[in-house]
Design a protein around this motif. Structure first.
Motif, PDB file in Angstrom:
ATOM      1  N   UNK A   1       0.830  -1.204   0.000  1.00 27.70           N
ATOM      2  CA  UNK A   1       0.000   0.000   0.000  1.00 27.70           C
ATOM      3  C   UNK A   1       0.868   1.259   0.000  1.00 27.70           C
ATOM      4  N   UNK A   2       2.160   1.085  -0.144  1.00 23.65           N
ATOM      5  CA  UNK A   2       3.103   2.191  -0.171  1.00 23.65           C
ATOM      6  C   UNK A   2       4.506   1.631  -0.263  1.00 23.65           C
ATOM      7  N   UNK A   3       5.495   2.522  -0.225  1.00 23.20           N
ATOM      8  CA  UNK A   3       6.894   2.110  -0.331  1.00 23.20           C
ATOM      9  C   UNK A   3       7.453   1.729   1.038  1.00 23.20           C
ATOM     10  N   UNK A   4       8.497   0.927   1.040  1.00 26.69           N
ATOM     11  CA  UNK A   4       9.190   0.607   2.288  1.00 26.69           C
ATOM     12  C   UNK A   4       9.813   1.862   2.883  1.00 26.69           C
ATOM     13  N   UNK A   5       9.783   1.964   4.223  1.00 22.22           N
ATOM     14  CA  UNK A   5      10.455   3.058   4.910  1.00 22.22           C
ATOM     15  C   UNK A   5      11.303   2.482   6.046  1.00 22.22           C
ATOM     16  N   UNK A   6      11.945   3.347   6.800  1.00 20.40           N
ATOM     17  CA  UNK A   6      12.870   2.885   7.838  1.00 20.40           C
ATOM     18  C   UNK A   6      12.179   2.063   8.913  1.00 20.40           C
ATOM     19  N   UNK A   7      10.905   2.325   9.173  1.00 19.51           N
ATOM     20  CA  UNK A   7      10.184   1.502  10.137  1.00 19.51           C
ATOM     21  C   UNK A   7      10.098   0.053   9.692  1.00 19.51           C
ATOM     22  N   UNK A   8       9.831  -0.169   8.406  1.00 22.26           N
ATOM     23  CA  UNK A   8       9.837  -1.537   7.876  1.00 22.26           C
ATOM     24  C   UNK A   8      11.226  -2.156   7.978  1.00 22.26           C
TER      25      UNK A   8
END
Length: 317
Positions: free
Chosen positions: A28-35
């Motif tokens: 549902x979106x791009x990977x970010x640092x939380x992922x």
């Protein structure tokens, strides 16, 4: 070594060896640092204890998921060097895989039919507004940011199967679901008072996260679930669902700390927080981003670059 690093190291004494876990992003979106923090816990602990990591694309919500986000996620994982031990095909990006939820709809449907035949699931026509109104009438007003408990309005209405696609699971039993989190210790949750009858499929025909992940973890042999603390409260209901669909032994759970904004809110795809793709385009290397995420994860790492194959060292010191 910091206190958090010592705690992370001590986890290895509580982790089973040779376990199966999963990294399960939603496209549902791009990977970010939380992922990426979650990925470090998943791959790091699996490597340190001889476990295996399955890659699962959780695209149960067909209204919000996009193919371009899936491609972006897979590309970022490949670039970071985070290689799953099983992904259904030799090249996950080329086609259908048993670890993509949209390929498992027939299985979810079959499990739902079994629950209905046993009298454990029923149609529900209640909207969120109607649920909030019913709770308010019962003296349980809606509180911002808190979960709405379903009061069971449709449970005994005898609605026909063709009235709606939505289905709920009967969770009227009041027995506590007790489990020992591998990091947080003993927990006890009461799904009937927390959430009431759990939604399994919504009015649009989408199977819900709570239902799909339990079926997937059962079918795919996932016996350790490693995820953020924001999902801790959903554990009891997932254990209840697992019992009702016939899983003989529940998975173990480990809930790790989240990466938060200064105001206490968590990073999110919708807010465009620190996207891996954007950081890549600005010149960051894979090792630099893994090192940054390891530092944010509170694992005693000072933020220096670290390669994917060395993540086990964050836990085995």
């Amino acid at each position: 070594m910091t206190t958090k690093a010592r705690q992370a190291t001590a986890l290895l004494d509580r982790m089973p060896s040779g376990f199966t876990t999963r990294f399960a992003p939603a496209p549902t979106g791009h990977l970010h640092l939380g992922h990426l923090v979650n990925a470090i816990w998943v791959w790091g602990l699996a490597a340190a204890r001889g476990g295996r990591v399955l890659l699962r694309i959780e695209d149960h919500d067909r209204g919000r998921c996009r193919p371009e986000f899936e491609r972006s996620i897979l590309d970022d994982l490949d670039w970071l060097g985070l290689v799953p031990d099983a992904a259904g095909t030799d090249d996950f990006r080329r086609g259908p895989t048993p670890h993509r939820q949209s390929d498992n709809l027939a299985r979810y449907e079959a499990v739902l039919r079994e629950l209905e035949a046993e009298g454990r699931a029923y149609p529900c026509i209640c909207s969120r507004t109607e649920i909030a109104r019913a709770n308010a009438e019962m003296g349980q007003p809606d509180r911002a940011g808190q979960e709405q408990r379903y009061p069971g309005s449709c449970r005994d209405r005898g609605l026909g199967a063709d009235v709606t696609l939505a289905r709920r699971l009967v969770v009227r039993e009041s027995n506590l679901e007790e489990f020992k989190d591998l990091r947080l210790g003993p927990q006890a949750q009461d799904p009937p008072s927390q959430c009431g009858d759990v939604l399994l499929r919504d009015r649009a025909g989408n199977f819900t996260y709570q239902f799909a992940v339990v079926v997937d973890d059962f079918d795919q042999g996932v016996n350790v679930v490693i995820r953020g603390e924001d999902l801790l409260d959903s554990t009891g209901r997932q254990l209840r669902i697992a019992k009702l669909i016939g899983r003989p032994a529940p998975p173990r759970f480990l809930h790790h700390p989240l990466v938060l904004h200064p105001d206490g809110s968590k990073l999110s795809k919708s807010a465009g927080d620190t996207g891996i793709g954007e950081l890549r385009s600005n010149g960051a290397s894979a090792a630099e981003l893994l090192g940054r995420a390891a530092g944010l994860a509170g694992l005693g790492h000072d933020g220096l670059p670290i390669h994917a194959q060395d993540l086990a060292g964050l836990f085995a010191r």
